[in-house]
Design an enzyme around this catalytic site. Structure first.
Site, PDB file in Angstrom:
ATOM      1  N   LYS A 188      57.085  23.316  56.172  1.00 52.39           N
ATOM      2  CA  LYS A 188      56.664  23.481  57.570  1.00 52.39           C
ATOM      3  C   LYS A 188      57.097  24.871  58.059  1.00 52.39           C
ATOM      4  CE  LYS A 188      57.452  18.559  57.918  1.00 52.39           C
ATOM      5  NZ  LYS A 188      57.144  17.410  58.717  1.00 52.39           N
ATOM      6  N   GLU A 205      50.523  17.076  61.479  1.00 50.75           N
ATOM      7  CA  GLU A 205      50.971  18.018  62.523  1.00 50.75           C
ATOM      8  C   GLU A 205      49.837  18.950  62.932  1.00 50.75           C
ATOM      9  OE1 GLU A 205      54.526  19.259  60.479  1.00 50.75           O
ATOM     10  OE2 GLU A 205      55.314  17.241  60.798  1.00 50.75           O
ATOM     11  N   ASN A 219      56.921  20.492  51.412  1.00 41.96           N
ATOM     12  CA  ASN A 219      56.302  21.092  52.595  1.00 41.96           C
ATOM     13  C   ASN A 219      57.409  21.582  53.521  1.00 41.96           C
ATOM     14  OD1 ASN A 219      54.861  21.799  54.848  1.00 41.96           O
ATOM     15  ND2 ASN A 219      54.390  19.710  55.475  1.00 41.96           N
ATOM     16  N   GLY A 263      58.976  12.828  59.485  1.00 42.89           N
ATOM     17  CA  GLY A 263      60.065  13.480  60.222  1.00 42.89           C
ATOM     18  C   GLY A 263      60.834  12.539  61.126  1.00 42.89           C
TER      19      GLY A 263
HETATM   20  C1  PEP Z   1      55.532  16.112  55.695  1.00 41.44           C
HETATM   21  O1  PEP Z   1      55.680  17.019  56.504  1.00 41.44           O
HETATM   22  O2  PEP Z   1      54.509  16.082  55.007  1.00 41.44           O
HETATM   23  C2  PEP Z   1      56.568  15.097  55.587  1.00 41.44           C
HETATM   24  C3  PEP Z   1      56.341  14.063  54.826  1.00 41.44           C
HETATM   25  O3  PEP Z   1      57.730  15.306  56.293  1.00 41.44           O
HETATM   26  P1  PEP Z   1      59.098  14.466  56.182  1.00 41.44           P
HETATM   27  O4  PEP Z   1      59.399  14.267  54.727  1.00 41.44           O
HETATM   28  O5  PEP Z   1      60.124  15.317  56.857  1.00 41.44           O
HETATM   29  O6  PEP Z   1      58.871  13.155  56.872  1.00 41.44           O
END
Ligand code: PEP
Length: 260
Positions: A18, A106, A16, A182
């Site tokens: 983002k 998010e 992902n 995150g």
């Molecule tokens: C996500 O956005 O689904 C996620 C798990 O982010 P991260 O790995 O950066 O925690």
């Protein structure tokens, strides 16, 4: 390599991105995946890249060459019309998508997406032929109050209630504790496995037939090449949804190969 975990479910790893990445970076990322796939070591693994909407058509050809499929980070539930800024399932399919994320934290917590909206998105995506990665997870205060399983159960039942005969090859559940996304603070392997076992029990209760046994339940939240093996080799953990660490193709590949 079969790519299946101990329970025979095919491993699923999602990247992902983002709101990150450019066309040039995406093409180079896919070239790295394509080179890594040349020895057959990725065969049997489900790998899905979720870039921003604008990169989907740019990356469609490279993704085919690399043996990875594309997904979108969101979808709107109406088919067409006056919904400025939104993108329908049919538009995503035309752009080369096979999967979509629904209910990412998010979107739920920053964009105010409700359970009702998530449920409509899941139904519309499935009806249109997309696969769905349904994200569920509790916030820190909810875990601290001991209500994490109730929160997750509520999200699951509301999101899946509109589906008559859910197909486990097209629905993946991502358990993503909000406090781990995150933040660099991943759930421990034991915390992840306990919640995944609970989710599978809930699926046994609320879905028909053998859906619960066949459905992949993946973990997301600060997964990186250093902690992936310990998490994805736990019972009931069938792969990972990776944010930050997926921006580097080699890190993503290390995570995708963990546990197989
Ligand atoms: C996500 O956005 O689904 C996620 C798990 O982010 P991260 O790995 O950066 O925690």
């Amino acid at each position: 390599m079969s790519g299946a975990g101990a329970a025979g479910r095919r491993r699923f790893t999602g990247a992902n991105w983002k709101m990150n990445g450019s066309g040039i970076e995406g093409i180079s990322w896919l070239e790295t995946v394509q080179a890594a796939a040349a020895d057959g070591s990725l065969a049997g693994l489900d790998l899905v890249l979720f870039p921003p909407f604008t990169l989907l058509p740019v990356l469609a050809e490279g993704a085919r060459g690399a043996g990875i499929v594309l997904g979108a980070q969101d979808v709107y539930y109406e088919k067409k019309g006056a919904f400025t800024g939104e993108v329908s399932a049919a538009m995503l399919i035309e752009a080369g998508c096979s999967w979509v994320l629904a209910g990412h934290s998010e979107r739920r917590h920053l964009m105010g997406e409700s359970d009702e909206m998530v449920s409509r998105k899941v139904a519309s995506a499935i009806e249109s032929g997309l696969g769905v990665v349904l994200c569920v997870g509790e916030r820190l205060a909810e875990r601290d109050s001991g209500i994490e399983t109730e929160v997750v159960d509520g999200m699951l039942s509301k999101a899946l209630e509109g589906l008559q005969n859910p197909d486990p090859s097209r629905i993946v559940i991502a358990y993503e504790p909000v406090w781990a996304i995150g933040t660099g603070r991943n759930a421990s392997p034991e915390q992840a496995s306990a919640m995944h076992g609970h989710i599978r029990d809930t699926l046994r209760r609320i879905t028909p037939g053998g859906f619960a046994e066949a459905c992949r339940i993946i973990y997301g939240g600060s997964v990186n090449p250093g902690n992936a093996q310990s998490i994805v080799s736990m019972p009931d953990v069938d792969g990972a949804l990776v944010g930050g660490a997926s921006l580097e193709a080699l890190s993503f590949l290390q995570i995708a190969r963990a546990g197989v």
